[in-house]
Design a protein around this motif. Structure first.
Motif: not given
Length: 67
Positions: A7-13, A15-18, A22-27
């Motif tokens: 669902g859209a909510r899961a995809h939004e979550r 994206k937000a978590e990803t 990325c902001s923490y340079d986690i790869f």
């Protein structure tokens, strides 16, 4: 369950978590960020927990010294 995961909510979550990772340079996964210190990999979990415990103890000591 599959419908919720797709669902859209899961995809939004996701994206937000990803974006946050990325902001923490986690790869990779798993990764833990504790007070700005990154611990990457399951074999670093114990180090991350020890770091967190030490930071907590330090904060407690600093707080106790001010009393």
């Amino acid at each position: 369950m599959i419908a919720k995961a797709d669902g859209a909510r899961a995809h939004e979550r996701l994206k937000a978590e990803t974006d946050a990772a990325c902001s923490y340079d986690i790869f990779g996964s798993p990764a833990f960020v504790i007070d700005g210190e990154t611990f990457w990999g399951d074999d670093r979990l114990e180090e991350g927990l020890a770091w967190a415990a030490g930071r907590y103890e330090l904060q407690t000591l600093n707080h106790d010294e001010k009393d």
